[in-house]
Design an enzyme around this catalytic site. Structure first.
Site, PDB file in Angstrom:
ATOM      1  N   CYS A 179       0.820  -1.220   0.000  1.00  0.00           N
ATOM      2  CA  CYS A 179       0.000   0.000   0.000  1.00  0.00           C
ATOM      3  C   CYS A 179       0.853   1.269   0.000  1.00  0.00           C
ATOM      4  O   CYS A 179       1.490   1.559  -1.001  1.00  0.00           O
ATOM      5  CB  CYS A 179      -0.968  -0.055   1.171  1.00  0.00           C
ATOM      6  SG  CYS A 179      -2.398   0.997   0.944  1.00  0.00           S
TER       7      CYS A 179
ATOM      8  N   HIS B 119      -3.394  -5.710   2.381  1.00  0.00           N
ATOM      9  CA  HIS B 119      -3.012  -5.792   3.798  1.00  0.00           C
ATOM     10  C   HIS B 119      -3.545  -7.106   4.357  1.00  0.00           C
ATOM     11  O   HIS B 119      -4.158  -7.904   3.648  1.00  0.00           O
ATOM     12  CB  HIS B 119      -3.701  -4.656   4.581  1.00  0.00           C
ATOM     13  CG  HIS B 119      -3.213  -3.286   4.271  1.00  0.00           C
ATOM     14  ND1 HIS B 119      -2.007  -2.797   4.709  1.00  0.00           N
ATOM     15  CD2 HIS B 119      -3.802  -2.287   3.575  1.00  0.00           C
ATOM     16  CE1 HIS B 119      -1.880  -1.540   4.307  1.00  0.00           C
ATOM     17  NE2 HIS B 119      -2.947  -1.202   3.621  1.00  0.00           N
TER      18      HIS B 119
HETATM   19  N1  GLN Z   1      -2.007   6.962   2.308  1.00  0.00           N
HETATM   20  C1  GLN Z   1      -2.106   6.041   1.185  1.00  0.00           C
HETATM   21  C2  GLN Z   1      -3.522   6.003   0.576  1.00  0.00           C
HETATM   22  O1  GLN Z   1      -4.478   6.353   1.228  1.00  0.00           O
HETATM   23  C3  GLN Z   1      -1.731   4.630   1.619  1.00  0.00           C
HETATM   24  C4  GLN Z   1      -2.691   4.046   2.657  1.00  0.00           C
HETATM   25  C5  GLN Z   1      -2.214   2.730   3.234  1.00  0.00           C
HETATM   26  O2  GLN Z   1      -1.013   2.449   3.279  1.00  0.00           O
HETATM   27  N2  GLN Z   1      -3.195   1.935   3.742  1.00  0.00           N
HETATM   28  O3  GLN Z   1      -3.650   5.566  -0.570  1.00  0.00           O
END
Ligand code: GLN
Length: 234
Positions: free
Chosen positions: A93, A192
């Site tokens: 992510c 995740h």
């Molecule tokens: N801040 C980034 C987004 O919202 C990554 C979010 C995350 O790592 N869950 O796309």
């Protein structure tokens, strides 16, 4: 037996939704095969990074990504050389986004990545939250499963190819049905969960790339049941 070294990039900043579980999975699955495993944390302020077989960077919110983006620039040339040496990378992510060229939040400055992947990310107005199933052609087939929570929309270019086709959920951008990315031994995904405990074929594929040898099979009945329970869930 060979020693496996893992560099955990910025765990104090990018480690949400249990992403640290990916390190535990790689470590235990190597140790269960008799390998000695060393895990090093690379944190803000570290001036140098030594060579590792595997590098991992987890996910995080935009605020934490700002600091990591700045820190990563110090190590960009070294990490690019590590990619060329054949080191294995996995970004989840927010960490995935910073393995590309940049992440452009809805507000504020563009966050520079380190261009290990030919990809870029722009923030969308919707947040993608939910389970994801991906059909994949890779040896860690046939499916990858996990949980997504991101507003970033990632687009792949050039020789950087997706990990597979989304059959449930949104993936890279909710438009082109791709999820994740690979270039050489650099992998990124929005999944995740943690990702690797429920996708142990992928974990073993990373380990075999890093160790340069085939691994004996483990009894993965529990992991396989956990994986199969998520297939097709939204
Ligand atoms: N801040 C980034 C987004 O919202 C990554 C979010 C995350 O790592 N869950 O796309």
């Amino acid at each position: 037996m060979k020693k496996l070294t893992i560099g955990h990039l910025y765990p104090k900043l990018l480690n949400i939704y249990g992403d640290g579980g990916n390190i535990i999975t790689l470590k235990k699955r190597a140790e269960w095969r008799g390998y000695d495993v060393e895990v090093d944390e690379i944190n803000s302020g570290d001036s140098q990074i030594k060579e590792h077989d595997i590098y991992f960077i987890g996910g995080g919110q935009d605020l934490q990504q700002i600091e990591v983006s700045k820190e990563l620039q110090k190590h960009k040339e070294f990490l690019l050389s590590e990619r060329e040496r054949g080191a294995v990378f996995l970004g989840i992510c927010g960490g995935y986004q910073l393995l590309g060229h940049y992440y452009q939040p809805l507000e504020g400055d563009r966050l520079l990545g380190i261009s290990l992947l030919d990809a870029y990310t722009v923030a969308g107005r919707n947040r993608f939250i939910g389970n994801v199933t991906v059909n994949t052609e890779y040896v860690f087939s046939p499916t990858l499963v996990g949980f997504e929570n991101h507003s970033g929309l990632t687009y792949l270019q050039g020789e950087t190819k997706p990990l597979g086709v989304v059959v449930a959920g949104n993936g890279n951008n909710g438009q082109d049905k791709t999820e994740g990315a690979r270039y050489k031994n650099v992998f990124g995904t929005y999944l995740h969960g943690s990702f690797l405990p429920k996708n142990v074929n992928f974990a073993d594929y990373m380990l075999e790339l890093a160790l340069g040898e085939k691994l004996i099979k483990l009894d993965d009945e529990i992991e396989t049941n956990a994986h199969n329970a998520l297939i097709g869930k939204m």
